[in-house]
Write a protein that holds these residues in place. Structure first.
Motif: not given
Length: 560
Positions: A118-119, A160-161, A166-167, A188-190
């Motif tokens: 995400g970053l 989202v990532p 965090l989940l 969510v990564i791809t």
């Protein structure tokens, strides 16, 4: 908060001066959702110190966000584009922070990997925002699509990532739902990049990618709510999580319908309608509400914290056996004879130093009393590489091993104390090994120890230009003669219980985990000779094997 407030005020001010909804959503990202989500990724080392690059992010944020927001006061063009460049710089610093987090971890926990991605995605969003403010044509896209792509990477791709990570921190997903969490994380990564590729190249790929990404998002909400209801008792926080989850079901349904229409060349919604319905709901209902909820219910990071003690010694050009004198590292006030002063320092419940053969203990406490003979064997597939490696390391004067085919190498040793003020570790000492025949430097290794979580490791630094190669080794019992357990194993390989052991590239800027592993096995054979095997792997491939004979000088002199 003091750093965020001026930028937030600037963003609110600019929002009132623009009537373009797309630009308003970008401004909301700059002023609210990006700093709010970035707060969720704070990283501290084992000493409680905040990551240096993370601090750079916040120091640069007010100026970068303020200038980025100011660019929306001007029409698209060169001046507006130049004002937005600092925001791109900020997003790149955030990406560097994500990259640093990734490279510093010994084990790549999936939840932390998702947050890192995400970053990294935010920098792509910064690039598209700058392109939009310059009014630059990108491929075949209209100016509106360029701005919307910036929104995509500032919201979904960035946020989202991190939410999914965090989940994973909040619950033991490996025990409760391992397969679903892995699928969701990969999605969510791809997903954001696949959606972007689909928009660029193929409406069919776009539809498949949207379904894939939406499925991962819906799985996130399905797993999130039961977890929240168990760990969070505050009604307001539960309400924010519920709002975020319910919103995403509606907005993702719109995404699937819209991409299906693009694939079938049927217009279910216009872009303006999607921005109005999908964009606003995502920005406020899903992202903003979700980020506030996670801020109030932030789970701790998993795994070992960063901050493994490492040497700051680094060369300038050639290393060589004389580097200690050239750079003033020698501590004349201390005298050392062994790699450690007392082998008993490595004691722990599952490792008894007294059970190790006395000769092995003697070698580590009185290293100068021994000489070494080494036979180097390069493994198949690496033998051609060995000739190039030998020439390069010969010029550097560090880690110099002969190429494949050469015979036994006899080494001379020298052991000197190193100044703690230069090294920054406890009681460092340098073991310098040179070729007995040619005098060429073989190794310059600076030894120390460190203790964490009631376990003491051997911490070895090999200086190179610009930094050093650090090996952190865990001591274990090994087999000896006749199957006894009086041998010694020193390994960088992670076991069932994670630890500090590993091979790293370290410098003043930090530490990077390398895809290398090594293992030493030291034992005394039936004839009383001390032997050692040194093996090295890159990823899963073994590329080097060195056999040592460790000969005590008194014993060697007593031979007829």
């Amino acid at each position: 908060m003091k750093r965020v407030l001026p930028a937030f005020v600037m963003v609110v001010f600019v929002i009132f001066f623009t009537n373009d909804l797309v630009e308003q959503l970008l401004l909301w990202a700059i002023g609210v959702t990006v700093p709010l989500t970035l707060c969720l990724t704070e990283t501290r080392n084992r000493l409680g110190q905040i990551d240096r690059v993370y601090q750079w992010c916040w120091r640069s944020y007010p100026w970068c966000a303020g200038l980025g927001a100011a660019s929306f006061l001007l029409p698209k063009g060169n001046l507006a584009g130049l004002l937005s460049v600092p925001w791109l710089v900020f997003t790149v610093v955030v990406a560097v922070y994500g990259c640093k987090r990734l490279l510093e971890r010994i084990r790549h926990a999936l939840e932390e990997l998702a947050m890192d991605c995400g970053l990294l995605y935010l920098a792509i969003g910064g690039g598209w925002l700058v392109a939009s403010r310059f009014g630059m044509p990108v491929l075949h896209f209209s100016e509106e699509i360029v701005a919307l792509t910036g929104i995509h990477f500032h919201y979904s791709a960035f946020v989202v990532p991190i939410f999914v990570g965090l989940l994973g921190r909040a619950v033991d997903w490996r025990a409760q739902f391992p397969l679903r969490y892995r699928l969701m994380s990969v999605g969510v990564i791809t997903g954001p990049m696949l959606v972007a590729m689909g928009i660029t190249f193929s409406t069919v790929l776009e539809f498949v990618a949207v379904v894939w990404f939406v499925g991962a998002l819906l799985l996130y909400t399905a797993l999130l709510l039961p977890v929240v209801w168990k760990r969070e008792q505050r009604g307001g926080i539960r309400a924010l999580f519920l709002l975020s989850s319910v919103t995403i079901w509606g907005t993702m349904a719109l995404s699937v319908i819209y991409s299906l229409g693009r694939m079938m060349q049927i217009s279910f919604f216009t872009i303006e309608e999607m921005v109005l319905l999908h964009g606003i709901a995502n920005a406020f209902g899903f992202v903003t509400a979700g980020a506030w909820a996670w801020c109030a219910s932030l789970p701790p990071a998993c795994g070992l914290p960063s901050g493994i003690p490492h040497s700051l010694l680094a060369g300038k050009g050639r290393i060589g056996a004389d580097i200690l004198t050239r750079l003033g590292w020698i501590d004349e006030a201390r005298c050392v004879r062994g790699l450690v002063d007392d082998f008993a320092v490595f004691a722990r419940p599952d490792f008894d130093p007294d059970a190790v053969h006395p000769s092995i203990r003697s070698f580590y406490e009185d290293t100068l009393a021994y000489r070494l003979e080494a036979k180097v064997e390069w493994q198949k597939g690496f033998r051609r590489f060995s000739a190039w490696y030998s020439r390069l390391t010969g010029r550097i004067g560090q880690c110099h091993l002969p190429p494949a085919g050469e015979k036994v190498t006899e080494m001379n040793s020298r052991l000197v104390a190193v100044k703690e003020v230069c090294d920054r570790r406890v009681a460092p000492r340098a073991w310098v090994r040179t070729h007995a025949g040619t005098g060429r430097t073989v190794f310059v290794a600076v030894y120390s120890i460190h203790t964490f979580a009631e376990e003491t490791y051997m911490n070895i630094a090999l200086p190179f230009p610009g930094g050093n190669l650090t090996g952190v080794l865990r001591l274990e019992h090994g087999t000896g003669a006749k199957g006894k357990s009086d041998g010694l194993v020193l390994t960088s390989i992670q076991g069932v219980k994670p630890g500090d052991q590993g091979l790293y590239w370290t410098s003043r800027w930090g530490l990077v985990v390398l895809p290398l592993r090594e293992r030493f096995h030291v034992w005394v054979d039936e004839e009383g000779r001390m032997q050692a095997e040194h093996e090295m792997w890159i990823w899963k491939w073994r590329f080097l094997h060195i056999h040592y004979q460790l000969i005590r000088e008194e014993a060697a002199q007593g031979k007829p």
